[in-house]
Design an enzyme around this catalytic site. Structure first.
Site, PDB file in Angstrom:
ATOM      1  N   ASN A  44       0.841  -1.204   0.000  1.00 44.25           N
ATOM      2  CA  ASN A  44       0.000   0.000   0.000  1.00 44.25           C
ATOM      3  C   ASN A  44       0.874   1.251   0.000  1.00 44.25           C
ATOM      4  O   ASN A  44       1.973   1.278   0.586  1.00 44.25           O
ATOM      5  CB  ASN A  44      -0.999   0.003   1.157  1.00 44.25           C
ATOM      6  CG  ASN A  44      -0.380  -0.142   2.521  1.00 44.25           C
ATOM      7  OD1 ASN A  44       0.625  -0.817   2.683  1.00 44.25           O
ATOM      8  ND2 ASN A  44      -0.969   0.497   3.503  1.00 44.25           N
ATOM      9  N   ILE A  45       0.377   2.260  -0.696  1.00 45.37           N
ATOM     10  CA  ILE A  45       1.121   3.522  -0.842  1.00 45.37           C
ATOM     11  C   ILE A  45       0.163   4.668  -0.529  1.00 45.37           C
ATOM     12  O   ILE A  45      -0.801   4.893  -1.273  1.00 45.37           O
ATOM     13  CB  ILE A  45       1.701   3.652  -2.271  1.00 45.37           C
ATOM     14  CG1 ILE A  45       2.614   2.448  -2.580  1.00 45.37           C
ATOM     15  CG2 ILE A  45       2.466   4.968  -2.410  1.00 45.37           C
ATOM     16  CD1 ILE A  45       3.049   2.347  -4.027  1.00 45.37           C
ATOM     17  N   GLU A  46       0.414   5.332   0.580  1.00 47.36           N
ATOM     18  CA  GLU A  46      -0.448   6.439   1.009  1.00 47.36           C
ATOM     19  C   GLU A  46       0.172   7.769   0.586  1.00 47.36           C
ATOM     20  O   GLU A  46       1.359   7.841   0.260  1.00 47.36           O
ATOM     21  CB  GLU A  46      -0.611   6.391   2.527  1.00 47.36           C
ATOM     22  CG  GLU A  46      -1.232   5.073   2.976  1.00 47.36           C
ATOM     23  CD  GLU A  46      -1.402   4.968   4.482  1.00 47.36           C
ATOM     24  OE1 GLU A  46      -0.869   5.821   5.228  1.00 47.36           O
ATOM     25  OE2 GLU A  46      -2.064   4.009   4.914  1.00 47.36           O
ATOM     26  N   CYS A  55      -4.099   0.635  -2.552  1.00 50.70           N
ATOM     27  CA  CYS A  55      -3.952  -0.584  -1.753  1.00 50.70           C
ATOM     28  C   CYS A  55      -2.929  -1.538  -2.377  1.00 50.70           C
ATOM     29  O   CYS A  55      -2.698  -1.529  -3.598  1.00 50.70           O
ATOM     30  CB  CYS A  55      -5.279  -1.326  -1.667  1.00 50.70           C
ATOM     31  SG  CYS A  55      -6.540  -0.485  -0.715  1.00 50.70           S
ATOM     32  N   GLU A  57      -3.138  -4.713  -2.928  1.00 57.98           N
ATOM     33  CA  GLU A  57      -3.689  -5.672  -3.904  1.00 57.98           C
ATOM     34  C   GLU A  57      -3.727  -5.071  -5.303  1.00 57.98           C
ATOM     35  O   GLU A  57      -3.392  -5.716  -6.293  1.00 57.98           O
ATOM     36  CB  GLU A  57      -5.111  -6.086  -3.514  1.00 57.98           C
ATOM     37  CG  GLU A  57      -5.231  -6.829  -2.199  1.00 57.98           C
ATOM     38  CD  GLU A  57      -5.439  -5.914  -1.002  1.00 57.98           C
ATOM     39  OE1 GLU A  57      -4.873  -4.801  -0.965  1.00 57.98           O
ATOM     40  OE2 GLU A  57      -6.171  -6.331  -0.100  1.00 57.98           O
ATOM     41  N   CYS A  88     -10.379  -4.510   0.648  1.00 59.70           N
ATOM     42  CA  CYS A  88     -11.454  -3.513   0.665  1.00 59.70           C
ATOM     43  C   CYS A  88     -12.362  -3.712  -0.554  1.00 59.70           C
ATOM     44  O   CYS A  88     -12.045  -4.486  -1.468  1.00 59.70           O
ATOM     45  CB  CYS A  88     -10.858  -2.106   0.670  1.00 59.70           C
ATOM     46  SG  CYS A  88     -10.252  -1.566  -0.940  1.00 59.70           S
ATOM     47  N   CYS A  91     -10.777  -3.101  -4.018  1.00 62.26           N
ATOM     48  CA  CYS A  91      -9.873  -4.192  -4.414  1.00 62.26           C
ATOM     49  C   CYS A  91     -10.649  -5.441  -4.806  1.00 62.26           C
ATOM     50  O   CYS A  91     -10.250  -6.168  -5.720  1.00 62.26           O
ATOM     51  CB  CYS A  91      -8.890  -4.505  -3.294  1.00 62.26           C
ATOM     52  SG  CYS A  91      -7.640  -3.217  -3.115  1.00 62.26           S
TER      53      CYS A  91
HETATM   54  N1  THU Z   1      -5.206  -1.326   2.616  1.00 53.40           N
HETATM   55  C1  THU Z   1      -4.688  -2.171   1.677  1.00 53.40           C
HETATM   56  O1  THU Z   1      -3.584  -1.942   1.167  1.00 53.40           O
HETATM   57  N2  THU Z   1      -5.401  -3.245   1.335  1.00 53.40           N
HETATM   58  C2  THU Z   1      -6.606  -3.581   1.875  1.00 53.40           C
HETATM   59  O2  THU Z   1      -7.243  -4.508   1.405  1.00 53.40           O
HETATM   60  C3  THU Z   1      -7.109  -2.823   3.020  1.00 53.40           C
HETATM   61  C4  THU Z   1      -6.501  -1.479   3.210  1.00 53.40           C
HETATM   62  C5  THU Z   1      -4.411  -0.155   3.017  1.00 53.40           C
HETATM   63  C6  THU Z   1      -4.944   1.166   2.551  1.00 53.40           C
HETATM   64  C7  THU Z   1      -4.369   2.103   3.584  1.00 53.40           C
HETATM   65  O3  THU Z   1      -3.064   2.464   3.180  1.00 53.40           O
HETATM   66  C8  THU Z   1      -4.252   1.265   4.845  1.00 53.40           C
HETATM   67  O4  THU Z   1      -4.350  -0.085   4.414  1.00 53.40           O
HETATM   68  C9  THU Z   1      -5.336   1.554   5.860  1.00 53.40           C
HETATM   69  O5  THU Z   1      -6.594   1.511   5.285  1.00 53.40           O
END
Ligand code: THU
Length: 131
Positions: A44-46, A55, A57, A88, A91
């Protein structure tokens, strides 16, 4: 050659180390395998707007497509949460459209494992068959 479930999970664990999650501190790693056993990873990259977060995935699936993957058949998703983390909604849509009813291995860095299918988590999907 296909990989073992543990290989796929450990590849996702390594990808998780690359996560950029300075806002949620919730690091996720993913590894997608194609029918020939090639593995494509994601984390995941925020970013500061929060909403543009990507996300793990989806990063993995999009990388697989870019790199010319064949049919995607398995996905492992790893977090450090006490409870296994399901993908989520966004995804799930992408997984359904690009991996079909693939096997989805939910895993934790502490050794929890559960295998489900994409269809189990996304039972009545919208997709191109409706268009
Ligand atoms: N996140 C994912 O990378 N995959 C998921 O299926 C659930 C959520 C990440 C998004 C965000 O960076 C962090 O988790 C919190 O929501």
């Amino acid at each position: 050659m296909l990989n073992s479930v543990e290989t796929l999970v450990q590849t996702a664990v390594a990808a998780r180390e690359r996560a950029r999650a300075p806002f949620s501190h919730f690091k996720v790693g993913a590894a997608v395998e194609d029918e020939d056993g090639h593995i494509y990873t994601g984390c995941n990259i925020e970013n500061a707007t929060y909403g543009l977060t990507m996300c793990a995935e989806r990063v993995a699936v999009f990388k697989a497509i870019l790199d010319g993957a064949n049919r995607l058949t398995r996905i492992a998703v790893v977090t450090a949460a006490k409870e296994l983390t399901p993908p989520c909604g966004a995804c799930r849509q992408i997984l359904w459209e690009f991996c079909g009813d693939a096997e989805l291995i939910l895993a934790s860095v502490d050794g929890l494992r559960e295998t489900v299918t994409v269809k189990q988590l996304f039972p009545r999907p919208f997709d191109a068959t409706f268009l």
